[in-house]
Design a protein around this motif. Structure first.
Motif, PDB file in Angstrom:
ATOM      1  N   TYR A   1       3.350  -3.299 -10.163  1.00 51.48           N
ATOM      2  CA  TYR A   1       3.021  -1.939 -10.617  1.00 51.48           C
ATOM      3  C   TYR A   1       1.517  -1.724 -10.747  1.00 51.48           C
ATOM      4  CZ  TYR A   1       1.972  -4.005 -15.135  1.00 51.48           C
ATOM      5  OH  TYR A   1       1.406  -4.759 -16.122  1.00 51.48           O
ATOM      6  N   ARG A   2       0.731  -2.801 -10.682  1.00 47.39           N
ATOM      7  CA  ARG A   2      -0.708  -2.720 -10.932  1.00 47.39           C
ATOM      8  C   ARG A   2      -1.491  -2.373  -9.673  1.00 47.39           C
ATOM      9  NH1 ARG A   2      -4.901  -7.525 -12.196  1.00 47.39           N
ATOM     10  NH2 ARG A   2      -6.718  -6.184 -12.367  1.00 47.39           N
ATOM     11  N   ALA A   3      -2.264  -1.296  -9.731  1.00 52.54           N
ATOM     12  CA  ALA A   3      -3.142  -0.905  -8.621  1.00 52.54           C
ATOM     13  C   ALA A   3      -4.380  -1.800  -8.632  1.00 52.54           C
ATOM     14  CB  ALA A   3      -3.540   0.559  -8.758  1.00 52.54           C
ATOM     15  N   VAL A   4      -4.657  -2.450  -7.494  1.00 54.73           N
ATOM     16  CA  VAL A   4      -5.787  -3.372  -7.400  1.00 54.73           C
ATOM     17  C   VAL A   4      -6.819  -2.915  -6.369  1.00 54.73           C
ATOM     18  CG1 VAL A   4      -4.417  -5.328  -8.198  1.00 54.73           C
ATOM     19  CG2 VAL A   4      -4.646  -4.912  -5.726  1.00 54.73           C
ATOM     20  N   GLY A   5      -6.530  -1.821  -5.658  1.00 55.54           N
ATOM     21  CA  GLY A   5      -7.464  -1.303  -4.663  1.00 55.54           C
ATOM     22  C   GLY A   5      -7.095   0.110  -4.276  1.00 55.54           C
ATOM     23  N   MET A   6      -8.024   0.778  -3.602  1.00 55.57           N
ATOM     24  CA  MET A   6      -7.799   2.170  -3.214  1.00 55.57           C
ATOM     25  C   MET A   6      -8.697   2.554  -2.048  1.00 55.57           C
ATOM     26  SD  MET A   6      -9.959   4.434  -5.898  1.00 55.57           S
ATOM     27  CE  MET A   6     -11.753   4.320  -5.845  1.00 55.57           C
ATOM     28  N   CYS A   7      -8.347   3.646  -1.412  1.00 54.58           N
ATOM     29  CA  CYS A   7      -9.231   4.368  -0.498  1.00 54.58           C
ATOM     30  C   CYS A   7      -8.665   5.783  -0.403  1.00 54.58           C
ATOM     31  CB  CYS A   7      -9.352   3.703   0.868  1.00 54.58           C
ATOM     32  SG  CYS A   7      -7.932   3.866   1.955  1.00 54.58           S
ATOM     33  N   SER A   8      -9.417   6.676   0.224  1.00 51.44           N
ATOM     34  CA  SER A   8      -8.947   8.053   0.331  1.00 51.44           C
ATOM     35  C   SER A   8      -9.271   8.630   1.704  1.00 51.44           C
ATOM     36  CB  SER A   8      -9.586   8.931  -0.751  1.00 51.44           C
ATOM     37  OG  SER A   8     -10.973   9.067  -0.519  1.00 51.44           O
ATOM     38  N   ILE A   9      -8.497   9.647   2.054  1.00 52.63           N
ATOM     39  CA  ILE A   9      -8.773  10.478   3.234  1.00 52.63           C
ATOM     40  C   ILE A   9      -8.933  11.898   2.722  1.00 52.63           C
ATOM     41  CG2 ILE A   9      -7.798  11.535   5.314  1.00 52.63           C
ATOM     42  CD1 ILE A   9      -8.602   8.734   5.906  1.00 52.63           C
TER      43      ILE A   9
ATOM     44  N   GLN B   1      -4.548   4.585 -13.409  1.00 46.48           N
ATOM     45  CA  GLN B   1      -5.106   3.521 -12.581  1.00 46.48           C
ATOM     46  C   GLN B   1      -6.105   4.052 -11.548  1.00 46.48           C
ATOM     47  OE1 GLN B   1      -2.320  -0.043 -12.055  1.00 46.48           O
ATOM     48  NE2 GLN B   1      -0.960   1.730 -11.823  1.00 46.48           N
ATOM     49  N   LEU B   2      -5.906   5.291 -11.097  1.00 44.00           N
ATOM     50  CA  LEU B   2      -6.868   5.883 -10.162  1.00 44.00           C
ATOM     51  C   LEU B   2      -8.233   6.007 -10.821  1.00 44.00           C
ATOM     52  CD1 LEU B   2      -7.681   7.274  -7.524  1.00 44.00           C
ATOM     53  CD2 LEU B   2      -6.908   9.425  -8.543  1.00 44.00           C
ATOM     54  N   GLN B   3      -8.269   6.506 -12.038  1.00 46.61           N
ATOM     55  CA  GLN B   3      -9.538   6.660 -12.742  1.00 46.61           C
ATOM     56  C   GLN B   3     -10.211   5.301 -12.961  1.00 46.61           C
ATOM     57  OE1 GLN B   3      -9.304   8.802 -16.448  1.00 46.61           O
ATOM     58  NE2 GLN B   3     -11.491   9.176 -16.470  1.00 46.61           N
ATOM     59  N   LYS B   4      -9.425   4.286 -13.290  1.00 43.10           N
ATOM     60  CA  LYS B   4      -9.961   2.931 -13.484  1.00 43.10           C
ATOM     61  C   LYS B   4     -10.591   2.411 -12.187  1.00 43.10           C
ATOM     62  CE  LYS B   4      -7.098  -0.453 -13.237  1.00 43.10           C
ATOM     63  NZ  LYS B   4      -7.168  -1.565 -12.346  1.00 43.10           N
TER      64      LYS B   4
ATOM     65  N   THR C   1      -7.375  15.886  -0.590  1.00 44.32           N
ATOM     66  CA  THR C   1      -7.650  14.452  -0.607  1.00 44.32           C
ATOM     67  C   THR C   1      -6.353  13.693  -0.855  1.00 44.32           C
ATOM     68  OG1 THR C   1      -9.895  14.791  -1.428  1.00 44.32           O
ATOM     69  CG2 THR C   1      -8.949  12.625  -1.790  1.00 44.32           C
ATOM     70  N   THR C   2      -6.152  12.634  -0.079  1.00 43.99           N
ATOM     71  CA  THR C   2      -4.999  11.763  -0.249  1.00 43.99           C
ATOM     72  C   THR C   2      -5.517  10.368  -0.566  1.00 43.99           C
ATOM     73  OG1 THR C   2      -3.710  13.057   1.325  1.00 43.99           O
ATOM     74  CG2 THR C   2      -2.935  10.820   0.863  1.00 43.99           C
ATOM     75  N   PHE C   3      -5.050   9.811  -1.664  1.00 43.40           N
ATOM     76  CA  PHE C   3      -5.445   8.454  -2.052  1.00 43.40           C
ATOM     77  C   PHE C   3      -4.348   7.463  -1.696  1.00 43.40           C
ATOM     78  CE2 PHE C   3      -8.849  10.283  -4.423  1.00 43.40           C
ATOM     79  CZ  PHE C   3      -9.783   9.260  -4.555  1.00 43.40           C
ATOM     80  N   PHE C   4      -4.773   6.289  -1.295  1.00 37.83           N
ATOM     81  CA  PHE C   4      -3.891   5.170  -1.008  1.00 37.83           C
ATOM     82  C   PHE C   4      -4.196   4.082  -2.027  1.00 37.83           C
ATOM     83  CE2 PHE C   4      -4.788   7.618   2.665  1.00 37.83           C
ATOM     84  CZ  PHE C   4      -3.571   7.756   3.301  1.00 37.83           C
ATOM     85  N   LEU C   5      -3.158   3.544  -2.636  1.00 40.07           N
ATOM     86  CA  LEU C   5      -3.322   2.488  -3.619  1.00 40.07           C
ATOM     87  C   LEU C   5      -2.717   1.198  -3.094  1.00 40.07           C
ATOM     88  CD1 LEU C   5      -2.348   4.230  -6.994  1.00 40.07           C
ATOM     89  CD2 LEU C   5      -4.626   3.964  -5.990  1.00 40.07           C
TER      90      LEU C   5
ATOM     91  N   VAL D   1       0.860  -1.180   0.000  1.00 37.29           N
ATOM     92  CA  VAL D   1       0.000   0.000   0.000  1.00 37.29           C
ATOM     93  C   VAL D   1       0.894   1.226   0.000  1.00 37.29           C
ATOM     94  CG1 VAL D   1      -1.757   1.315   1.258  1.00 37.29           C
ATOM     95  CG2 VAL D   1      -1.875  -1.191   1.206  1.00 37.29           C
ATOM     96  N   GLU D   2       0.584   2.150  -0.905  1.00 40.24           N
ATOM     97  CA  GLU D   2       1.368   3.383  -0.994  1.00 40.24           C
ATOM     98  C   GLU D   2       0.451   4.567  -1.253  1.00 40.24           C
ATOM     99  OE1 GLU D   2       2.927   3.432  -5.528  1.00 40.24           O
ATOM    100  OE2 GLU D   2       3.703   1.781  -4.309  1.00 40.24           O
ATOM    101  N   ILE D   3       0.946   5.731  -0.932  1.00 39.29           N
ATOM    102  CA  ILE D   3       0.210   6.967  -1.211  1.00 39.29           C
ATOM    103  C   ILE D   3       0.354   7.288  -2.689  1.00 39.29           C
ATOM    104  CG2 ILE D   3       0.150   9.466  -0.798  1.00 39.29           C
ATOM    105  CD1 ILE D   3       0.942   8.893   2.093  1.00 39.29           C
TER     106      ILE D   3
END
Length: 152
Positions: free
Chosen positions: A66-74, A23-26, A57-61, A13-15
């Motif tokens: 290299y492939r983003a498979v999940g996210m959340c945000s604060i 990948q964020l838009q996807k 807003t800060t997103f966590f991936l 998990v990274e910021i």
């Protein structure tokens, strides 16, 4: 339908550092489809990237390689009731083939650690009724207020 990959690879998990990472838009559109709201328009995506760039807003991936498979945000805001910066955890989404692997919990823990490190107090969860059970299953109902949104 995508099938889970056969080989095991670690999830990290990274910021999000690039507000225009495709990948964020996807992931965001996957999340929006699941909760029953329309996909991002160009205008909405532009506003989202601006909020990321200005630190609102800060997103966590969650990434598998290299492939983003999940996210959340604060998302930060000033709370007049506690006279301090507070935050809302939202946009929790994991691609269906990667679910049931602890990724949602990893994302939430990273977001909560970020809040502690950045003096963001009293974080709340902003979710649809479809997501409420997920947050309760992650035991965040004991530490976070869950604010439900209702879509028409």
């Amino acid at each position: 339908m995508l099938f889970p990959p056969k080989e095991r690879a670690p999830i990290s998990v990274e910021i999000l550092t690039d507000s225009e990472d495709w990948q964020l838009q996807k992931l965001e559109n996957g999340f929006r489809a699941e909760v029953g709201v329309p996909a991002l328009t160009e205008e909405m995506y532009s506003k989202l990237t601006a909020a990321i760039q200005n630190g609102e807003t800060t997103f966590f991936l969650a990434k598998r390689g290299y492939r983003a498979v999940g996210m959340c945000s604060i998302t930060r805001y000033f709370s007049s009731s506690i006279c301090s910066e507070a935050g809302i955890l939202s946009d929790l989404y994991v691609e269906p083939v990667f679910r049931k692997k602890g990724i949602a919990q990893m994302l939430c823990i990273a977001a909560m650690d970020f809040c502690k490190e950045n003096n963001i107090v009293n974080p709340s969860v902003f979710c649809s009724s479809k997501e409420e059970k997920l947050f309760q299953n992650l035991n965040f109902n004991n530490t976070l207020d869950i604010l439900l949104i209702h879509s028409n």
